[in-house]
Enzyme design. Structure first.
Site: not given
Length: 806
Positions: A738-740
């Site tokens: 997702h955000d990595s």
């Protein structure tokens, strides 16, 4: 290498899933708690409406009786739904077993009497009644609950604090139980009577058991459920490419595996409305699930050593139960001492429950890791209704906790070719150790300074335990193994996923939507020489407020300053804020931070246990106020989204939009139609209001959900576009969360550039204006608010911002 075929894995998934379901069912049967099983819940929902009507009619019929029995008088005080729930609970809890009618009837009557006794207690002892009930609820088992209430009432009567309860006679219990059992039999057709002539008896004994139709339904239901709840595992064969909503992921040919659609949702109408393929989202998902993985043998060996020897490492729960605090000598005489010990004991019991679930998780992760050791495997994946990508297998996953991610490495290796590749590998080590707020150069410098220690850990990780000090110890151990080898030999074929992490991606997205200079700078969207820390900004503001309150002689301010306020206080409340976080969730996170700090640092506690609720509540208010002060523009964006969702919900309409990747999002939260039937000590059950429409949109849930769901749809679109473009430029291995964003160290320069380009391509367009116009075009009869006023941030800076993802 032992061979493991996909057919064997498919069989394991089915067998393990069926075994897990059967174990739950057998456990419920052994505890005489079949109501808790999926079939018990289904039968209860089906039977309650008719039983409720039958009991209502029966209660009406006994009003005309002039000489009522005790039970007939008392049950008039109970609502039909309470009697319905208690009756069906007792009978369904042992539905597949055969029991004498007389014993079931007396037991059922006793449970109704328990409910009436508890009501009598609360009505006649306002001071302690509710506390006694709460104490009973905390005990395990019906017998223990009843004993607690009865003994407590006896003590209160002896003190002259309340009248005594006149117990029901055996006849009253039996007669009410017989009546309720008969009403269940007639109204639901779930049970029947069987007459059996037993030895040494002249008359046959009447038993209560499920009808043959009910037993057949339960058997068929269980057979079906066993196969629709498999224990999803990775695959050793390449997952099938997604070509439409229904085909892809697991290859189901010649298996009993259920169909898993591309979009994880219960809204079948939404799924059926999507015709053909979703080109970009499906391409990205196919590329991610085609990444081959293997188990890191070093990490697996060390993790098993830690687990077997109960070595305490962050992320691995202790295999020993936490000890209860010693009981004080004046426990019985000193009320304050008694209360304090009980609170301390309650924390231990909560920790034990948490530890138990974490031990189960570790056992499952290790089971899957050992099963796949020395194998190449893949993660079939799909998306949720926002387009966010998820691995379907649970437990051992790159999207899991540190103990899971540390065990996984890419099957394909990539050489560390130059200083740039080595620098990205070094940054991974600094990040997983906890030095992710240093500059990139300082992170590399730290890794170089750590080289000798890394070599020692690489050579003997069970004697050189410095890796345990890291924030993410098992990922750091995996890094030490590679970094130590590289610094020792000067050569390395790396299999380690190197991740570039966002700085609170939700706030980054809201700041970019609003062109907010302050928010964009605080979350590293803008160029800066050093990484900005939004959590530090919030915690510093909290300290300022505490200093001001200290000057005003606030009773808690000085002690909080003495205790120490750090960025971890603000991290979780700030992290969830853009996703619909509330003050109440903030309060929970502040309390968790307080408890964790005490446990990990063993620092002096300036507050007593009695003050805990008040002092954490005070600090929560300061934290929440600080977050809202810092994030003014993002808050305006969230409020605009909520206003649009509410305007639609007031007309009974859902919210829908298409994300920049072409993914169709539908947010359609319905009003719930269930209400709780809560008894005093006999548990709570779901009681269905069958007469209500179930298709109404819930304005409250629509308003709460729109901000996190819209933001998640945008981060999903950015990930999708990044994966597709990376593949075009020669990157084939992905570790995406997702955000990595993760890949090999040798490809991080390319990944870093591409993800910034894709974010800029999405947000250089006015996404809020597009959403606003689409809503107006689709719903011309609704007047939507104007989009909020934007700031003047130059989003082109994201292309050069070194700490946007780092």
């Amino acid at each position: 290498m032992n061979t493991l075929t996909q057919a064997e894995l498919n069989e394991d998934m089915t067998t393990l899933g069926a075994g897990r379901y059967r174990a739950k069912v057998e456990s419920a049967k052994a505890r005489e708690a079949e109501l808790q099983t999926p079939y018990g819940q289904r039968l209860m929902r089906a039977g309650l409406p008719a039983l409720n009507t039958a009991i209502t009619d029966w209660q009406g019929s006994i009003e005309s009786i002039s000489n009522k029995a005790r039970f007939q008088k008392d049950v008039q005080e109970l609502a039909p739904k309470i009697l319905s729930y208690l009756s069906i609970k007792v009978l369904l809890d042992s539905i597949t077993q055969k029991k004498p009618l007389s014993s079931i009837a007396v037991f059922l009557g006793a449970r109704v009497e328990d409910e009436l006794r508890c009501r009598f207690l609360v009505e006649n002892n306002e001071t302690k009644g509710k506390g006694i009930i709460l104490g009973a609820v905390r005990r395990k088992g019906t017998a223990a609950k009843v004993r607690h209430v009865r003994s407590s009432m006896k003590h209160e009567v002896e003190k002259g604090l309340m009248d005594s309860w006149e117990p029901w006679s055996h006849r009253d219990k039996l007669n009410l139980g017989l009546q309720m059992t008969e009403l269940v039999r007639v109204s639901t057709n779930l049970i029947e009577y069987t007459y059996i002539l037993e030895k040494r008896r002249k008359r046959p004994t009447r038993y209560v058991n499920a009808t043959s139709e009910t037993l057949q339904w339960i058997e068929e239901f269980n057979d079906h459920r066993e196969f629709i709840e498999p224990f999803w595992l990775p695959t050793v064969e390449l997952p099938a490419c997604w070509t439409n909503i229904w085909d892809g992921g697991y290859d189901r040919e010649q298996t009993y595996l259920p169909k898993v659609p591309f979009i994880k949702t219960n809204n079948m109408d939404y799924l059926r409305s999507i015709e053909g393929s979703l080109p970009e989202p499906m391409e990205a998902t196919n590329l991610v699930q085609q990444t081959p993985w293997t188990i890191n043998p070093v990490v697996l060996k060390v993790m098993e050593w830690c687990w077997e020897n109960n070595v305490i490492v962050d992320g691995l729960p202790s295999r020993e139960q936490e000890e209860l605090p010693p009981v004080p000598y004046d426990f019985k005489e000193n009320k304050e001492s008694n209360t304090l010990w009980r609170r301390m004991a309650a924390k231990v019991y909560n920790n034990r429950l948490s530890n138990t679930s974490r031990r189960l998780l570790v056992s499952k992760i290790l089971y899957v890791a050992k099963k796949l050791s020395d194998k190449r495997f893949f993660y079939p994946s799909h998306v949720d209704f926002r387009g966010r990508l998820y691995n379907i297998p649970a437990f051992l996953s790159i999207q899991g906790p540190d103990i899971s991610r540390g065990l996984l490495q890419f099957h394909r290796g990539e050489k560390i070719r130059n200083e740039t590749d080595a620098s990205w590998l070094a940054i991974q080590g600094a990040n997983t150790y906890g030095n992710d707020k240093l500059t990139l150069d300082k992170r590399v410098e730290w890794a170089e300074d750590f080289a000798e220690t890394a070599i020692a850990i690489h050579e003997s990780p069970t004697t050189n335990l410095q890796w345990m000090d890291a924030d993410e110890p098992f990922q750091f151990l995996a890094w030490c193994n590679e970094w130590g080898q590289y610094k020792k030999t000067g050569k390395l074929v790396s299999h380690l996923p190197v991740n570039l992490d966002a700085s609170n991606n939700g706030l980054q997205i809201l700041s970019m939507l609003m062109r907010d200079e302050y928010g964009a700078k605080a979350t590293n969207v803008m160029v800066s020489k050093e990484p900005q820390d939004i959590y530090r900004v919030v915690s510093d503001l909290v300290i300022e407020k505490l200093e001001a309150d200290k000057e005003k002689n606030h009773p808690y301010a000085a002690n909080w300053l003495q205790f120490g306020i750090d960025r971890k206080l603000a991290k979780r409340p700030t992290m969830v804020w853009p996703y619909g976080g509330t003050f109440y969730s903030c309060r929970d996170y502040v309390d968790e931070w307080y408890q964790d700090t005490l446990r990990k640092t063993r620092c002096a506690n300036p507050f007593s246990e009695d003050e805990r609720y008040k002092v954490t509540g005070y600090l929560s208010k300061l934290t929440w106020a600080s977050i809202n002060e810092v994030l003014e523009k993002p808050k305006e964006c969230m409020e605009w989204l909520q206003s649009c969702a509410k305007a639609l919900a007031d007309k009974g309409r859902p919210v829908s939009w298409t994300s920049p990747s072409g993914f169709p999002v539908l947010q359609s939260y319905k009003k719930t139609t269930a209400q709780n039937v809560r008894t005093n000590i006999n548990g709570a059950g779901t009681y269905i209001k069958w007469y209500k429409d179930t298709d109404d949109i819930s304005p409250r849930r629509q308003k709460q959900g729109i901000s996190p769901n819209y933001v998640h749809s945008l981060d999903a679109a950015c990930l999708t576009k990044t994966v597709v473009e990376c593949n075009k430029q020669g990157i084939y291995d992905f570790a995406m969360i997702h955000d990595s964003y993760g890949t090999h160290a040798s490809n991080c320069d390319t990944l870093s550039r591409i993800l910034r380009e894709q974010y800029f391509s999405v947000f250089k367009v006015d996404q809020l204006a597009i959403l606003s116009q689409n809503l107006k075009d689709s719903h011309p009869d609704i007047e939507f608010p104007n989009t909020p006023e934007y700031g003047e941030a130059d989003l082109r800076e994201v292309l050069r911002s070194p700490y946007f993802f780092s």
